[in-house]
Design an enzyme around this catalytic site. Sequence first.
Site, short mmCIF file in Angstrom:
data_model
loop_
_atom_site.label_atom_id
_atom_site.label_comp_id
_atom_site.label_asym_id
_atom_site.label_seq_id
_atom_site.Cartn_x
_atom_site.Cartn_y
_atom_site.Cartn_z
N ASP A 60 0.83 -1.19 0.00
CA ASP A 60 0.00 0.00 0.00
C ASP A 60 0.87 1.25 0.00
OD1 ASP A 60 -1.11 -0.66 3.37
OD2 ASP A 60 0.61 0.52 2.73
N LYS A 90 -3.28 3.09 -0.85
CA LYS A 90 -4.51 3.30 -0.10
C LYS A 90 -4.50 4.60 0.66
CE LYS A 90 -6.35 -1.10 1.19
NZ LYS A 90 -6.26 -1.87 2.38
N MET A 95 -5.61 8.24 11.30
CA MET A 95 -6.45 8.74 10.20
C MET A 95 -7.36 9.89 10.65
SD MET A 95 -7.52 5.08 8.48
CE MET A 95 -7.72 4.20 10.02
N1 SAH Z 1 -1.54 -0.44 9.79
C1 SAH Z 1 -1.04 0.90 10.07
C2 SAH Z 1 -2.14 1.93 10.09
C3 SAH Z 1 -2.79 2.15 8.76
S1 SAH Z 1 -4.04 3.38 8.82
C4 SAH Z 1 -0.27 0.89 11.38
O1 SAH Z 1 -0.33 -0.10 12.14
O2 SAH Z 1 0.43 1.87 11.66
C5 SAH Z 1 -3.18 4.78 8.21
C6 SAH Z 1 -2.92 5.77 9.33
O3 SAH Z 1 -1.84 5.34 10.14
C7 SAH Z 1 -2.51 7.15 8.83
O4 SAH Z 1 -3.62 7.92 8.47
C8 SAH Z 1 -1.83 7.70 10.06
O5 SAH Z 1 -2.76 8.15 11.01
C9 SAH Z 1 -1.15 6.46 10.64
N2 SAH Z 1 0.27 6.36 10.24
C10 SAH Z 1 0.84 5.39 9.52
N3 SAH Z 1 2.17 5.59 9.39
C11 SAH Z 1 2.45 6.72 10.07
C12 SAH Z 1 3.64 7.47 10.33
N4 SAH Z 1 4.83 7.08 9.86
N5 SAH Z 1 3.53 8.59 11.08
C13 SAH Z 1 2.35 9.00 11.58
N6 SAH Z 1 1.20 8.34 11.36
C14 SAH Z 1 1.25 7.21 10.63
#
Ligand code: SAH
Length: 255
Positions: A41, A63, A175
Amino acid sequence: MNPLPSSTGKIWLVGAGPGDPDLLTLRAARLVMGAKVIVHDGLVDPRILAMAPASAKLVSVAKRRSRHSMPQDEINALLVSEALAGRDVVRLKGGDPFVFGRGGEEAEAARAAGVTVEVVPGISAAIGAAAAAQLPLTHRNAASVVSFVAGQCKGLSEQNWAGLAGHGRTLVIYMGLANADPIADKLMADGLAPDTPVAVVENAARPEMRVLRGPLAGLGTLVKDHHVVSPALIIIGAITALEDNNLAMAVEAEA
Ligand code: SAH
């Protein structure tokens, strides 16, 4: 005529962590380095994709919010068809596959098709952000509960967050960026003080990370004024004020 594949491939749901390749598990790194097919993704860091062999087929099903992305049904069908064609598939996801990653849906689709699926955990954004920004999600003096919620537009008003934030608690919102104002309003309507400390962590655990702090009532303005971009987390609670050495004040304000 092509011979039928001798065996079905396997689907690996692999967590790619928050960005830095050093934060991959060894198992995830080994799978990426040996992959023939990677379906990833938009959150997966390019430095991690660059670890794949040159011969690997990389398929993006990006995504990221408000960008074109492949519908979940099509992603499921793609994973299953690759496996049924005899290829092992590495399904690479930002963070952890089972934290807001739709890994559950993909595992169900694999099982329904009789394809073996294995899950490799990753460092979820909240855990990566906590470490990189030095925000302990729990702290004996400040928080003994931590919750992860999804703050995207759809269904925000129906979600019941009552009791998840406030004194002694840390709330991490994934998110939530586009919804910063309604999120602050929702939490204040649930009884949170307007001066409850908040941090926004943009690009956690990546070289361009930014950590912004302010009071809950100013969350929307904080996001707007600093032009915060995705991916970012919103973290609510006294632990976000620890670094300023004003924990005592923050705890007092929340009480
Ligand atoms: N599976 C992922 C989450 C996916 S949903 C996990 O466990 O982290 C996507 C959301 O994750 C984004 O909108 C943001 O809020 C958060 N996110 C993912 N990577 C990030 C990062 N490096 N820094 C800050 N927020 C992050």
